[in-house]
Design a protein around this motif. Structure first.
Motif, short mmCIF file in Angstrom:
data_model
loop_
_atom_site.label_atom_id
_atom_site.label_comp_id
_atom_site.label_asym_id
_atom_site.label_seq_id
_atom_site.Cartn_x
_atom_site.Cartn_y
_atom_site.Cartn_z
N HIS A 69 14.65 -5.13 -6.29
CA HIS A 69 14.20 -5.54 -4.96
C HIS A 69 13.78 -4.24 -4.28
CE1 HIS A 69 15.41 -7.29 -0.77
NE2 HIS A 69 14.12 -7.00 -0.85
N LEU A 70 12.47 -4.07 -4.11
CA LEU A 70 11.93 -2.85 -3.54
C LEU A 70 11.54 -3.10 -2.08
CD1 LEU A 70 9.51 -1.96 -6.46
CD2 LEU A 70 11.86 -1.18 -6.14
N VAL A 71 11.78 -2.10 -1.25
CA VAL A 71 11.43 -2.20 0.16
C VAL A 71 10.82 -0.87 0.58
CG1 VAL A 71 12.28 -2.62 2.50
CG2 VAL A 71 13.43 -3.71 0.55
N PHE A 72 9.65 -0.91 1.18
CA PHE A 72 9.11 0.31 1.78
C PHE A 72 8.25 -0.03 2.99
CE2 PHE A 72 6.99 -0.36 -2.32
CZ PHE A 72 5.65 -0.48 -1.99
N GLY A 73 8.22 0.93 3.89
CA GLY A 73 7.58 0.71 5.17
C GLY A 73 6.31 1.52 5.35
N THR A 74 5.63 1.20 6.42
CA THR A 74 4.42 1.91 6.79
C THR A 74 4.78 3.23 7.47
OG1 THR A 74 4.34 0.83 8.94
CG2 THR A 74 3.15 -0.25 7.13
N LYS A 75 3.83 4.12 7.49
CA LYS A 75 4.03 5.41 8.16
C LYS A 75 4.39 5.16 9.62
CE LYS A 75 1.51 8.84 6.78
NZ LYS A 75 0.35 9.74 6.57
N ARG A 76 5.41 5.84 10.08
CA ARG A 76 5.94 5.73 11.44
C ARG A 76 6.36 4.30 11.80
NH1 ARG A 76 1.79 9.07 11.42
NH2 ARG A 76 0.31 7.52 12.13
N ARG A 77 6.51 3.45 10.78
CA ARG A 77 6.91 2.05 10.95
C ARG A 77 6.00 1.32 11.94
NH1 ARG A 77 8.91 4.32 7.20
NH2 ARG A 77 11.01 4.02 6.49
N GLU A 78 4.74 1.68 11.90
CA GLU A 78 3.76 1.03 12.77
C GLU A 78 3.26 -0.25 12.11
OE1 GLU A 78 0.83 4.07 13.48
OE2 GLU A 78 2.15 5.14 14.87
N PHE A 79 2.88 -1.21 12.92
CA PHE A 79 2.40 -2.49 12.42
C PHE A 79 0.92 -2.36 12.04
CE2 PHE A 79 6.36 -3.70 14.07
CZ PHE A 79 6.69 -4.93 13.52
N THR A 80 0.68 -1.83 10.84
CA THR A 80 -0.68 -1.55 10.39
C THR A 80 -1.13 -2.45 9.23
OG1 THR A 80 0.18 0.26 9.02
CG2 THR A 80 -0.67 0.84 11.19
N ILE A 81 -0.31 -3.44 8.90
CA ILE A 81 -0.70 -4.43 7.89
C ILE A 81 -0.97 -5.73 8.65
CG2 ILE A 81 -0.05 -5.71 5.82
CD1 ILE A 81 2.00 -3.44 5.24
N PRO A 82 -2.24 -6.06 8.88
CA PRO A 82 -2.55 -7.26 9.66
C PRO A 82 -2.12 -8.53 8.93
CG PRO A 82 -4.55 -5.97 9.22
CD PRO A 82 -3.43 -5.34 8.46
N GLU A 83 -1.49 -9.44 9.67
CA GLU A 83 -1.02 -10.68 9.06
C GLU A 83 -2.18 -11.47 8.45
OE1 GLU A 83 1.56 -14.66 10.17
OE2 GLU A 83 1.56 -12.96 11.55
N THR A 84 -3.36 -11.36 9.03
CA THR A 84 -4.51 -12.11 8.53
C THR A 84 -4.98 -11.62 7.16
OG1 THR A 84 -5.92 -10.64 9.81
CG2 THR A 84 -5.39 -12.79 10.79
N HIS A 85 -4.58 -10.42 6.75
CA HIS A 85 -5.05 -9.88 5.47
C HIS A 85 -3.91 -9.42 4.55
CE1 HIS A 85 -9.14 -10.21 6.78
NE2 HIS A 85 -8.81 -9.63 7.91
N CYS A 86 -2.67 -9.75 4.91
CA CYS A 86 -1.55 -9.31 4.09
C CYS A 86 -1.59 -9.94 2.69
CB CYS A 86 -0.22 -9.55 4.78
SG CYS A 86 0.15 -11.28 5.10
N LEU A 87 -2.08 -11.18 2.58
CA LEU A 87 -2.13 -11.81 1.26
C LEU A 87 -3.07 -11.06 0.31
CD1 LEU A 87 -2.08 -15.64 2.10
CD2 LEU A 87 -0.20 -14.19 1.31
N ASP A 88 -4.13 -10.47 0.86
CA ASP A 88 -5.03 -9.66 0.04
C ASP A 88 -4.28 -8.44 -0.51
OD1 ASP A 88 -7.15 -11.39 0.61
OD2 ASP A 88 -7.74 -10.23 2.38
N LEU A 89 -3.48 -7.83 0.35
CA LEU A 89 -2.67 -6.69 -0.10
C LEU A 89 -1.70 -7.12 -1.19
CD1 LEU A 89 -1.47 -3.81 0.06
CD2 LEU A 89 -0.05 -4.65 1.97
#
Length: 149
Positions: A10-30
């Motif tokens: 179970h891997l967990v990692f965050g964005t730089k500075r824990r900013e909300f930079t993964i838009p919900e509208t495109h997270c499935l593409d990621l």
């Protein structure tokens, strides 16, 4: 003699500075992109999900890969992909570090459900509190001042 393995993380990692930079509208593409990375490394991705400031991945790890290199490859490839993708205009990179928690096949269904429900879960618990709780539950020693560097 054949070799057999069961290495589930179970891997967990965050964005730089824990900013909300993964838009919900495109997270499935990621998530699809990361699924392709794991498949190319002969790993099985059981579940992936998250919210704008972090992701959770439940995957097995092929014995030919070291954990740190596997995560590094995912983070570098996905970060480069998002930087080049106009659907992620605020993307600035992944934070340093990660959480990696082993689990058994018996725990897998519960962890799959936990990861599926990230959006609901984070209405009640912040990423910081979740990450700290996971470290404590897995008896991983940490220094709080280094949690989000």
């Amino acid at each position: 003699m054949s070799s057999y393995k069961q290495i589930i993380y179970h891997l967990v990692f965050g964005t730089k500075r824990r900013e909300f930079t993964i838009p919900e509208t495109h997270c499935l593409d990621l998530y699809k992109y990361i699924r392709g990375i794991t498949k190319n490394k002969n790993c099985t991705l059981y579940q992936i999900n998250g919210i704008g400031d972090h992701i959770h991945i439940l995957t097995d790890l092929h014995p030919s890969h070291g954990l740190a290199d596997f995560i590094k490859d995912i983070k570098i490839a996905s970060s480069n992909w998002m930087k080049e993708n106009p659907d992620f205009p605020n993307w600035d990179g992944w934070a340093l570090g990660y959480g990696a928690f082993t689990c058994s096949s018996k725990e897998k269904p519960n962890i799959v459900e936990y990861i599926k429900n990230q959006k609901e879960h984070h209405k009640k618990e912040s990423f910081y509190d979740e990450y700290k709780r996971l470290l404590i539950e897995h008896e991983i020693e940490f220094k709080e001042e280094y949690l989000f560097k």
